[in-house]
Design an enzyme around this catalytic site. Structure first.
Site, PDB file in Angstrom:
ATOM      1  N   ASP A 117     -45.580 -41.079  12.187  1.00  0.00           N
ATOM      2  CA  ASP A 117     -47.015 -40.909  12.456  1.00  0.00           C
ATOM      3  C   ASP A 117     -47.896 -41.532  11.370  1.00  0.00           C
ATOM      4  O   ASP A 117     -49.122 -41.397  11.411  1.00  0.00           O
ATOM      5  CB  ASP A 117     -47.365 -39.415  12.564  1.00  0.00           C
ATOM      6  CG  ASP A 117     -47.168 -38.853  13.980  1.00  0.00           C
ATOM      7  OD1 ASP A 117     -47.211 -39.639  14.951  1.00  0.00           O
ATOM      8  OD2 ASP A 117     -46.980 -37.629  14.098  1.00  0.00           O
TER       9      ASP A 117
ATOM     10  N   ARG B 181     -45.214 -34.367   8.589  1.00  0.00           N
ATOM     11  CA  ARG B 181     -46.198 -35.333   8.085  1.00  0.00           C
ATOM     12  C   ARG B 181     -46.579 -35.117   6.618  1.00  0.00           C
ATOM     13  O   ARG B 181     -47.334 -35.931   6.059  1.00  0.00           O
ATOM     14  CB  ARG B 181     -47.469 -35.313   8.961  1.00  0.00           C
ATOM     15  CG  ARG B 181     -47.213 -35.718  10.414  1.00  0.00           C
ATOM     16  CD  ARG B 181     -48.515 -36.068  11.146  1.00  0.00           C
ATOM     17  NE  ARG B 181     -49.129 -37.287  10.608  1.00  0.00           N
ATOM     18  CZ  ARG B 181     -50.310 -37.760  10.996  1.00  0.00           C
ATOM     19  NH1 ARG B 181     -51.014 -37.121  11.906  1.00  0.00           N
ATOM     20  NH2 ARG B 181     -50.800 -38.874  10.464  1.00  0.00           N
TER      21      ARG B 181
ATOM     22  N   ARG C  23     -55.933 -27.961  13.240  1.00  0.00           N
ATOM     23  CA  ARG C  23     -55.331 -28.578  12.053  1.00  0.00           C
ATOM     24  C   ARG C  23     -56.055 -28.159  10.764  1.00  0.00           C
ATOM     25  O   ARG C  23     -55.595 -27.259  10.080  1.00  0.00           O
ATOM     26  CB  ARG C  23     -55.295 -30.102  12.196  1.00  0.00           C
ATOM     27  CG  ARG C  23     -54.492 -30.595  13.407  1.00  0.00           C
ATOM     28  CD  ARG C  23     -53.009 -30.333  13.253  1.00  0.00           C
ATOM     29  NE  ARG C  23     -52.245 -30.819  14.388  1.00  0.00           N
ATOM     30  CZ  ARG C  23     -51.736 -32.054  14.497  1.00  0.00           C
ATOM     31  NH1 ARG C  23     -51.933 -32.929  13.549  1.00  0.00           N
ATOM     32  NH2 ARG C  23     -51.049 -32.404  15.566  1.00  0.00           N
TER      33      ARG C  23
ATOM     34  N   HIS D 234     -57.792 -32.741  17.049  1.00  0.00           N
ATOM     35  CA  HIS D 234     -58.521 -33.251  15.882  1.00  0.00           C
ATOM     36  C   HIS D 234     -59.952 -33.550  16.329  1.00  0.00           C
ATOM     37  O   HIS D 234     -60.154 -34.000  17.470  1.00  0.00           O
ATOM     38  CB  HIS D 234     -57.929 -34.584  15.394  1.00  0.00           C
ATOM     39  CG  HIS D 234     -56.786 -34.485  14.440  1.00  0.00           C
ATOM     40  ND1 HIS D 234     -55.738 -35.377  14.471  1.00  0.00           N
ATOM     41  CD2 HIS D 234     -56.537 -33.649  13.397  1.00  0.00           C
ATOM     42  CE1 HIS D 234     -54.883 -35.089  13.493  1.00  0.00           C
ATOM     43  NE2 HIS D 234     -55.341 -34.036  12.831  1.00  0.00           N
TER      44      HIS D 234
ATOM     45  N   CYS E 156     -57.784 -43.002  15.184  1.00  0.00           N
ATOM     46  CA  CYS E 156     -56.655 -42.450  14.427  1.00  0.00           C
ATOM     47  C   CYS E 156     -55.984 -43.509  13.559  1.00  0.00           C
ATOM     48  O   CYS E 156     -55.439 -43.197  12.508  1.00  0.00           O
ATOM     49  CB  CYS E 156     -55.601 -41.873  15.366  1.00  0.00           C
ATOM     50  SG  CYS E 156     -56.173 -40.539  16.407  1.00  0.00           S
TER      51      CYS E 156
HETATM   52  N1  ARG Z   1     -49.028 -37.482  16.195  1.00  0.00           N
HETATM   53  C1  ARG Z   1     -50.120 -37.363  15.289  1.00  0.00           C
HETATM   54  C2  ARG Z   1     -50.382 -35.888  15.009  1.00  0.00           C
HETATM   55  O1  ARG Z   1     -50.289 -35.113  15.914  1.00  0.00           O
HETATM   56  C3  ARG Z   1     -51.339 -38.019  15.834  1.00  0.00           C
HETATM   57  C4  ARG Z   1     -52.478 -38.066  14.879  1.00  0.00           C
HETATM   58  C5  ARG Z   1     -53.691 -38.691  15.469  1.00  0.00           C
HETATM   59  N2  ARG Z   1     -54.678 -38.910  14.500  1.00  0.00           N
HETATM   60  C6  ARG Z   1     -55.971 -38.593  14.636  1.00  0.00           C
HETATM   61  N3  ARG Z   1     -56.784 -38.999  13.703  1.00  0.00           N
HETATM   62  N4  ARG Z   1     -56.406 -37.847  15.605  1.00  0.00           N
HETATM   63  O2  ARG Z   1     -50.663 -35.504  13.893  1.00  0.00           O
END
Ligand code: ARG
Length: 270
Positions: free
Chosen positions: A67, A92, A138, A167, A261
């Site tokens: 990612d 991550r 998040r 997000h 993203c």
């Molecule tokens: N797979 C990543 C996650 O879920 C995607 C992140 C996407 N980034 C964003 N800025 N929305 O963390």
């Protein structure tokens, strides 16, 4: 008349991109991913930026961090200062130090890693003097206080309620210093009332455009780079005097990410 301003972006080539875990509803590890196609699509996005006159730096991708292509999550950079991400998910976590070291070594020595979960520009969007800050999935709401203290700018917290829009940058995009576009269904009633109060002239996106990640866009004040399937949103933007530029990032959408993203804005000291 809308005037574009050249931007400085950081991107990460999806060399090791894949969907091998699921941390948002878009990610299905059973669905095959075409990594070479993801790279081609990403290269095209980078070319669009270069053709618009933007500066694009790249950070070396790290094997085992599929990612990491989503550079927006690495930090929030405002006034030449960087608040580096602290990721929620174990998969991550190691991206944080990678972005930290790149920023430190490439002109942003005034930086700090967030002390609570903070997923960078995934959840932090600068509009004029304000930082809009997402929470709910998040970034920890306590990260909003930390960001306000660090940047010395007012932070407006917004609560996300639909897991598909986990997000802030999946549900809201900044078009210029005072204009945003957003999808109302992603926000709590109170946060929606705040958005209506702050941005009575906002572009309101449909669920169809939101669902193709149409709001995961970048703007230089005139040119808005967005997923090509968000056609009604592109029409709305054109009506408002913006120049929408559609791009195809279908492979990256399998991980729940698109244009924004992939793009971290590096804002120099004013
Ligand atoms: N797979 C990543 C996650 O879920 C995607 C992140 C996407 N980034 C964003 N800025 N929305 O963390």
């Amino acid at each position: 008349m809308r005037t574009p301003r050249a931007r400085h972006y950081l991107m990460c080539r999806p060399t090791y991109f894949d969907v091998v875990y699921s941390i948002n509803p878009w990610m299905d590890p059973k669905k095959p991913v075409d990594t070479p196609l993801a790279i081609t699509q990403w290269e095209r996005l980078r070319e669009v930026y270069l053709n618009l006159g933007h500066t694009v730096d790249t950070i070396e991708p790290v094997r085992g961090l599929p990612d990491m292509v989503f550079a927006a999550n690495g930090a929030t950079v405002v006034d030449g200062r960087a608040l580096v991400a602290r990721f929620r998910d174990a998969e991550r976590i190691a991206e944080g130090p990678a972005y930290h070291d790149w920023l430190r070594d490439n002109g942003f020595p005034d930086l700090r890693t967030a002390s609570v979960v903070n997923e960078g520009e995934g959840d932090y969007l600068l509009v004029g003097d304000l930082l809009l800050a997402g929470t709910g999935f998040r970034s920890d709401p306590r990260s909003h206080d930390e960001a306000q203290e660090f940047f010395g700018r007012p932070v407006v917290g917004l609560t996300l309620v639909d897991p598909d829009y986990y997000h802030l940058d999946t549900a809201l995009t900044v078009l210029d210093e005072q204009t945003v576009a957003y999808y109302p269904g992603a926000f709590s009633p109170g946060s929606l009332a705040v958005l209506r109060r702050l941005f009575p002239d906002a572009v309101i996106a449909s669920v169809q455009d939101a669902a193709v990640f149409g709001l995961n866009a970048t703007s230089d004040g005139l040119n808005v780079v967005l997923p090509q399937n968000a056609t009604a949103l592109a029409d709305q933007l054109r009506d408002r005097g913006f120049n929408p530029i559609g791009v195809d990032l279908s492979e990256l959408l399998k991980a729940g990410g698109s244009v924004k993203c992939c793009t971290l804005e590096l804002r120099a000291a004013g």
